[in-house]
Design a protein around this motif. Structure first.
Motif, PDB file in Angstrom:
ATOM      1  N   PHE A 119       0.837  -1.210   0.000  1.00 10.47           N
ATOM      2  CA  PHE A 119       0.000   0.000   0.000  1.00 10.47           C
ATOM      3  C   PHE A 119       0.869   1.257   0.000  1.00 10.47           C
ATOM      4  O   PHE A 119       0.659   2.176  -0.799  1.00 10.47           O
ATOM      5  N   GLU A 120       1.847   1.312   0.905  1.00 10.14           N
ATOM      6  CA  GLU A 120       2.736   2.476   0.999  1.00 10.14           C
ATOM      7  C   GLU A 120       3.450   2.722  -0.330  1.00 10.14           C
ATOM      8  O   GLU A 120       3.593   3.865  -0.764  1.00 10.14           O
ATOM      9  N   ASP A 121       3.909   1.653  -0.962  1.00 12.65           N
ATOM     10  CA  ASP A 121       4.596   1.809  -2.231  1.00 12.65           C
ATOM     11  C   ASP A 121       3.658   2.360  -3.315  1.00 12.65           C
ATOM     12  O   ASP A 121       4.015   3.280  -4.040  1.00 12.65           O
ATOM     13  N   LEU A 122       2.460   1.803  -3.398  1.00 14.20           N
ATOM     14  CA  LEU A 122       1.529   2.244  -4.442  1.00 14.20           C
ATOM     15  C   LEU A 122       1.099   3.698  -4.271  1.00 14.20           C
ATOM     16  O   LEU A 122       0.995   4.429  -5.260  1.00 14.20           O
ATOM     17  N   ILE A 123       0.869   4.123  -3.032  1.00 16.67           N
ATOM     18  CA  ILE A 123       0.423   5.512  -2.859  1.00 16.67           C
ATOM     19  C   ILE A 123       1.573   6.504  -3.038  1.00 16.67           C
ATOM     20  O   ILE A 123       1.333   7.686  -3.249  1.00 16.67           O
ATOM     21  N   SER A 124       2.810   6.022  -3.008  1.00 17.89           N
ATOM     22  CA  SER A 124       3.960   6.913  -3.216  1.00 17.89           C
ATOM     23  C   SER A 124       4.292   7.100  -4.703  1.00 17.89           C
ATOM     24  O   SER A 124       5.067   7.981  -5.054  1.00 17.89           O
ATOM     25  N   ARG A 125       3.693   6.278  -5.557  1.00 13.16           N
ATOM     26  CA  ARG A 125       3.973   6.363  -6.993  1.00 13.16           C
ATOM     27  C   ARG A 125       3.161   7.483  -7.635  1.00 13.16           C
ATOM     28  O   ARG A 125       2.076   7.821  -7.172  1.00 13.16           O
ATOM     29  N   ASP A 126       3.695   8.007  -8.736  1.00 17.77           N
ATOM     30  CA  ASP A 126       2.912   8.955  -9.535  1.00 17.77           C
ATOM     31  C   ASP A 126       1.719   8.206 -10.113  1.00 17.77           C
ATOM     32  O   ASP A 126       1.859   7.092 -10.612  1.00 17.77           O
ATOM     33  N   SER A 127       0.551   8.819 -10.033  1.00 20.25           N
ATOM     34  CA  SER A 127      -0.669   8.148 -10.466  1.00 20.25           C
ATOM     35  C   SER A 127      -1.504   9.061 -11.347  1.00 20.25           C
ATOM     36  O   SER A 127      -1.642  10.245 -11.086  1.00 20.25           O
ATOM     37  N   GLU A 128      -2.075   8.451 -12.378  1.00 22.89           N
ATOM     38  CA  GLU A 128      -3.052   9.164 -13.201  1.00 22.89           C
ATOM     39  C   GLU A 128      -4.423   9.079 -12.544  1.00 22.89           C
ATOM     40  O   GLU A 128      -5.330   9.812 -12.885  1.00 22.89           O
ATOM     41  N   GLY A 129      -4.569   8.130 -11.612  1.00 24.29           N
ATOM     42  CA  GLY A 129      -5.799   8.002 -10.850  1.00 24.29           C
ATOM     43  C   GLY A 129      -6.966   7.377 -11.581  1.00 24.29           C
ATOM     44  O   GLY A 129      -8.095   7.429 -11.114  1.00 24.29           O
ATOM     45  N   ALA A 130      -6.699   6.732 -12.709  1.00 23.58           N
ATOM     46  CA  ALA A 130      -7.800   6.233 -13.518  1.00 23.58           C
ATOM     47  C   ALA A 130      -8.046   4.727 -13.397  1.00 23.58           C
ATOM     48  O   ALA A 130      -9.165   4.281 -13.568  1.00 23.58           O
ATOM     49  N   ARG A 131      -7.006   3.961 -13.106  1.00 24.83           N
ATOM     50  CA  ARG A 131      -7.151   2.505 -13.119  1.00 24.83           C
ATOM     51  C   ARG A 131      -7.047   1.943 -11.704  1.00 24.83           C
ATOM     52  O   ARG A 131      -6.011   2.066 -11.056  1.00 24.83           O
ATOM     53  N   PRO A 132      -8.107   1.290 -11.221  1.00 25.31           N
ATOM     54  CA  PRO A 132      -8.065   0.748  -9.858  1.00 25.31           C
ATOM     55  C   PRO A 132      -7.257  -0.543  -9.764  1.00 25.31           C
ATOM     56  O   PRO A 132      -7.183  -1.320 -10.716  1.00 25.31           O
ATOM     57  N   VAL A 133      -6.662  -0.732  -8.614  1.00 21.86           N
ATOM     58  CA  VAL A 133      -6.040  -2.004  -8.267  1.00 21.86           C
ATOM     59  C   VAL A 133      -6.529  -2.347  -6.865  1.00 21.86           C
ATOM     60  O   VAL A 133      -6.475  -1.519  -5.958  1.00 21.86           O
ATOM     61  N   HIS A 134      -7.045  -3.552  -6.706  1.00 23.41           N
ATOM     62  CA  HIS A 134      -7.530  -4.020  -5.407  1.00 23.41           C
ATOM     63  C   HIS A 134      -6.391  -4.744  -4.693  1.00 23.41           C
ATOM     64  O   HIS A 134      -5.767  -5.634  -5.263  1.00 23.41           O
ATOM     65  N   ILE A 135      -6.134  -4.326  -3.473  1.00 22.68           N
ATOM     66  CA  ILE A 135      -5.123  -4.980  -2.640  1.00 22.68           C
ATOM     67  C   ILE A 135      -5.863  -5.716  -1.537  1.00 22.68           C
ATOM     68  O   ILE A 135      -6.660  -5.119  -0.804  1.00 22.68           O
ATOM     69  N   LEU A 136      -5.616  -7.014  -1.450  1.00 24.22           N
ATOM     70  CA  LEU A 136      -6.257  -7.841  -0.428  1.00 24.22           C
ATOM     71  C   LEU A 136      -5.184  -8.564   0.367  1.00 24.22           C
ATOM     72  O   LEU A 136      -4.166  -8.968  -0.196  1.00 24.22           O
ATOM     73  N   ASN A 137      -5.408  -8.716   1.647  1.00 24.87           N
ATOM     74  CA  ASN A 137      -4.482  -9.470   2.485  1.00 24.87           C
ATOM     75  C   ASN A 137      -5.182 -10.680   3.076  1.00 24.87           C
ATOM     76  O   ASN A 137      -6.265 -10.582   3.644  1.00 24.87           O
ATOM     77  N   LEU A 138      -4.525 -11.809   2.931  1.00 24.28           N
ATOM     78  CA  LEU A 138      -4.960 -13.061   3.533  1.00 24.28           C
ATOM     79  C   LEU A 138      -3.769 -13.564   4.345  1.00 24.28           C
ATOM     80  O   LEU A 138      -2.751 -13.952   3.768  1.00 24.28           O
ATOM     81  N   ASP A 139      -3.857 -13.494   5.669  1.00 24.47           N
ATOM     82  CA  ASP A 139      -2.722 -13.906   6.503  1.00 24.47           C
ATOM     83  C   ASP A 139      -2.454 -15.399   6.356  1.00 24.47           C
ATOM     84  O   ASP A 139      -3.348 -16.228   6.549  1.00 24.47           O
ATOM     85  N   ILE A 140      -1.198 -15.722   6.012  1.00 32.45           N
ATOM     86  CA  ILE A 140      -0.761 -17.100   5.828  1.00 32.45           C
ATOM     87  C   ILE A 140       0.552 -17.257   6.586  1.00 32.45           C
ATOM     88  O   ILE A 140       1.503 -16.495   6.361  1.00 32.45           O
ATOM     89  N   GLN A 141       0.611 -18.223   7.487  1.00 32.72           N
ATOM     90  CA  GLN A 141       1.850 -18.480   8.223  1.00 32.72           C
ATOM     91  C   GLN A 141       2.941 -18.911   7.248  1.00 32.72           C
ATOM     92  O   GLN A 141       2.672 -19.590   6.253  1.00 32.72           O
ATOM     93  N   ASP A 142       4.164 -18.536   7.531  1.00 35.80           N
ATOM     94  CA  ASP A 142       5.275 -18.819   6.620  1.00 35.80           C
ATOM     95  C   ASP A 142       5.896 -20.181   6.913  1.00 35.80           C
ATOM     96  O   ASP A 142       6.978 -20.293   7.471  1.00 35.80           O
ATOM     97  N   ASN A 143       5.155 -21.227   6.550  1.00 35.81           N
ATOM     98  CA  ASN A 143       5.685 -22.593   6.595  1.00 35.81           C
ATOM     99  C   ASN A 143       5.120 -23.337   5.385  1.00 35.81           C
ATOM    100  O   ASN A 143       4.182 -22.869   4.738  1.00 35.81           O
ATOM    101  N   HIS A 144       5.696 -24.471   5.058  1.00 32.13           N
ATOM    102  CA  HIS A 144       5.338 -25.173   3.820  1.00 32.13           C
ATOM    103  C   HIS A 144       3.875 -25.604   3.788  1.00 32.13           C
ATOM    104  O   HIS A 144       3.193 -25.445   2.775  1.00 32.13           O
ATOM    105  N   GLU A 145       3.383 -26.140   4.892  1.00 31.59           N
ATOM    106  CA  GLU A 145       2.003 -26.626   4.934  1.00 31.59           C
ATOM    107  C   GLU A 145       1.000 -25.491   4.771  1.00 31.59           C
ATOM    108  O   GLU A 145       0.068 -25.568   3.959  1.00 31.59           O
ATOM    109  N   ASP A 146       1.177 -24.413   5.530  1.00 33.19           N
ATOM    110  CA  ASP A 146       0.249 -23.283   5.429  1.00 33.19           C
ATOM    111  C   ASP A 146       0.355 -22.579   4.079  1.00 33.19           C
ATOM    112  O   ASP A 146      -0.634 -22.041   3.571  1.00 33.19           O
TER     113      ASP A 146
END
Length: 193
Positions: A119-146
């Motif tokens: 999010f921080e990176d995207l809002i810091s970029r120059d934007s024309e403001g015309a094309r939406p991008v949806h950012i979604l977070n799904l918490d996943i533990q950092d192990n092979h099974e998860d």
């Protein structure tokens, strides 16, 4: 003809969670790219306080050879060599999200800290403001099974988005339905390119 969504999956190091999802989604026919958001790539080392740290410019092949030379038994036993072998069959090297300028329809992150970095990176970029991008977070533990379970969940979510006649209008409903079905919370925001 329905337009295929352009999807990014982002974890911290572009090694486990994002690459498992990248692998699974690409086999299902999705237009997917994967990234890390950290300053460098970290892999488990001989102890928790001694991780292996690589630059994003280091190839998966180079990481594989480095860890094999350090302790082939340890890195085989903990699954790191298997993971790197999978990764090098998908792409040459990890990529850092902040260094990429591709415009995506959907960006899925695997932990809240990564969601914040994207999010921080995207809002810091120059934007024309015309094309939406949806950012979604799904918490996943950092192990092979998860990571494997997370890849299935991300695929379900992407399929729901892809099947929608109007993803922009249906987004809230899709997220609500997904959360109820999977008993998971999803963070969501919209940025513009």
């Amino acid at each position: 003809m329905v337009r295929k969504l352009k999807i990014a999956v982002v974890c911290s190091s572009n090694q486990n969670r994002s690459m498992e999802a990248h692998n699974f989604l690409s086999k299902k026919g999705f237009n997917v790219h994967s990234f890390g958001s950290g300053n460098n790539v970290k892999l488990p080392g001989p102890s928790a306080d001694r991780p292996n740290i690589f630059e994003f410019s280091t190839t998966y092949e180079e990481m594989y050879k480095d860890l094999t030379s350090k302790d082939v038994h340890l890195y085989t036993q903990n699954g790191i060599l298997h993971m790197l072998d999978r990764n090098r069959r998908i792409k040459t090297r990890p990529e850092r999200f902040q260094d990429n300028r591709t415009k995506f329809d959907l960006i899925i992150t695997c932990e809240e800290r990564v969601y914040d970095q994207v999010f921080e990176d995207l809002i810091s970029r120059d934007s024309e403001g015309a094309r939406p991008v949806h950012i979604l977070n799904l918490d996943i533990q950092d192990n092979h099974e998860d990571a494997t379970i997370g890849a299935f969940l991300i695929c379900d979510l992407c399929q729901m988005m892809q099947d929608s006649d109007d993803m922009e209008d249906d987004m809230s409903y899709i997220i609500q339905e997904f959360c109820a079905k999977c008993d998971r919370d999803v963070l969501h925001t919209v940025c513009f390119y």
